[in-house]
Design a protein around this motif. Structure first.
Motif, short mmCIF file in Angstrom:
data_model
loop_
_atom_site.label_atom_id
_atom_site.label_comp_id
_atom_site.label_asym_id
_atom_site.label_seq_id
_atom_site.Cartn_x
_atom_site.Cartn_y
_atom_site.Cartn_z
N LEU A 56 34.76 -29.34 16.32
CA LEU A 56 34.47 -29.13 14.91
C LEU A 56 33.87 -27.75 14.66
O LEU A 56 33.70 -26.96 15.58
CB LEU A 56 33.59 -30.25 14.37
N HIS A 57 33.56 -27.49 13.41
CA HIS A 57 33.10 -26.17 12.99
C HIS A 57 31.74 -25.80 13.59
O HIS A 57 30.94 -26.65 13.95
CB HIS A 57 33.03 -26.10 11.46
N HIS A 58 31.52 -24.49 13.69
CA HIS A 58 30.26 -23.91 14.16
C HIS A 58 29.88 -24.36 15.56
O HIS A 58 28.70 -24.51 15.88
CB HIS A 58 29.12 -24.20 13.16
N ILE A 90 33.64 -32.48 20.57
CA ILE A 90 32.43 -31.69 20.37
C ILE A 90 32.12 -31.64 18.89
O ILE A 90 32.90 -31.12 18.09
CB ILE A 90 32.60 -30.26 20.94
N GLY A 91 30.98 -32.21 18.51
CA GLY A 91 30.61 -32.33 17.10
C GLY A 91 30.18 -31.02 16.48
O GLY A 91 29.90 -30.03 17.17
N ALA A 92 30.10 -31.02 15.16
CA ALA A 92 29.81 -29.81 14.39
C ALA A 92 28.47 -29.20 14.80
O ALA A 92 27.47 -29.91 14.97
CB ALA A 92 29.80 -30.13 12.90
N GLY A 93 28.47 -27.88 14.96
CA GLY A 93 27.23 -27.16 15.23
C GLY A 93 26.71 -27.28 16.64
O GLY A 93 25.62 -26.80 16.94
N ALA A 94 27.46 -27.90 17.54
CA ALA A 94 27.00 -28.03 18.92
C ALA A 94 27.09 -26.69 19.63
O ALA A 94 27.97 -25.87 19.36
CB ALA A 94 27.83 -29.07 19.67
N THR A 95 26.16 -26.47 20.55
CA THR A 95 26.12 -25.24 21.34
C THR A 95 26.10 -25.61 22.82
O THR A 95 25.23 -26.37 23.26
CB THR A 95 24.86 -24.41 21.00
#
Length: 291
Positions: free
Chosen positions: A193-195, A218-223
């Motif tokens: 997802l995004h970011h 991988i969910g949004a905003g994960a690093t």
């Protein structure tokens, strides 16, 4: 069905074999475009120039990417020839394009048709352009690969180093702000997802970026930072920060990320989250979840 809503035909079964898949999908995309052109005359010229006037999927995609990524000094005709030459001579890239279109169509409930994805999904378009940039990188045409990376980042807000290896059946959902480092590897049937950032941990060179296994979500905003391995079928929760390996079929959430069920005996799931797109089923088993 609400008045005025366009009805696209349901996709029939896809024939086996990459060549048959390409022909089947291209025929279906053209049928969708004809329906849209009849229903929305304002788009008729656009749909003709991007889809209906072309004899193959690789020609349509090359034309569309060339027009999206061109600039005053990087001409669309040059890019069209570049994309078409690479797509036409590499069947694995065409097979990956088909798999990516299927991923968006069947994993994203907002994707109403294959033609909608081909024309409008910037995550899909950025991924196809990256495949060409990666091909150039492997051919030691690094200045052109890096110039293409820069245009992809400018136009689609997706920054994938041309050295990164990306599998097929990839969904970059929404895609804005995705960053993938030079030595990262993304397996097959992965949804991101995004970011999301797949980055390094400092200025050291060498193999320094994450390795993402098949079927990962991988969910949004994960690093995810460093040369860590995310095992096959794992799930990374939105906003998580991952600095160590994640075992296959487990869920990592939080900052810093920890495994649902505990480090010693983490809870394992049977489904492939990269395909099921299930972001939240772990919550019923996560005793610390509070609202």
């Amino acid at each position: 069905m609400p008045a005025g809503e366009i009805c696209h035909p349901s996709p029939p079964p896809m024939p086996p074999g990459s060549e048959g898949e390409e022909e089947w999908l291209w025929g279906h995309i053209k049928a969708e475009a004809r329906i849209d052109a009849e229903a929305e005359p304002a788009l008729a010229s656009y749909l003709y120039s991007t889809i209906l006037s072309h004899s193959s999927l690789e020609r349509s995609l090359s034309f569309h990417l060339g027009n999206k990524l061109c600039s005053s000094t990087l001409l669309s005709t040059l890019l069209y020839d570049l994309f078409l030459n690479i797509f036409s001579t590499d069947s694995s890239l065409r097979s990956a394009t088909v798999a990516d279109l299927r991923a968006a169509r069947f994993r994203d409930p907002a994707c109403i048709s294959f033609s909608h994805c081909l024309l409008n999904y910037k995550g899909f378009l950025a991924c196809q352009a990256h495949r060409v940039a990666h091909k150039l990188w492997t051919q030691s045409r690094k200045p052109l690969a890096l110039a293409l990376q820069a245009r992809i980042s400018d136009v689609f807000a997706v920054d994938i180093h041309p050295g990164a290896k990306v599998g097929k059946g990839i969904l970059f959902d929404h895609a804005t702000g995705v960053v993938v480092g030079e030595t990262a590897v993304i397996g097959n049937n992965v949804s991101i997802l995004h970011h999301v950032t797949l980055g390094g941990t400092g200025k050291s060179s060498g193999d320094r970026h994450p390795k993402i296994g098949d079927g990962v979500l991988i969910g949004a905003g994960a690093t995810i930072l460093g040369n860590v391995k995310i095992g096959e079928g794992a799930k990374i929760g939105a906003g998580s920060v991952v600095l160590i390996d994640v075992p296959p079929r487990t869920t990592a959430v939080g900052n810093p990320a920890r495994l649902v069920g505990g480090k010693e005996q983490p809870t394992k799931h049977e489904e492939i989250p990269g395909e099921s797109m299930d972001h939240t089923s772990f919550m019923s088993e996560w005793s610390d979840y509070i609202i």
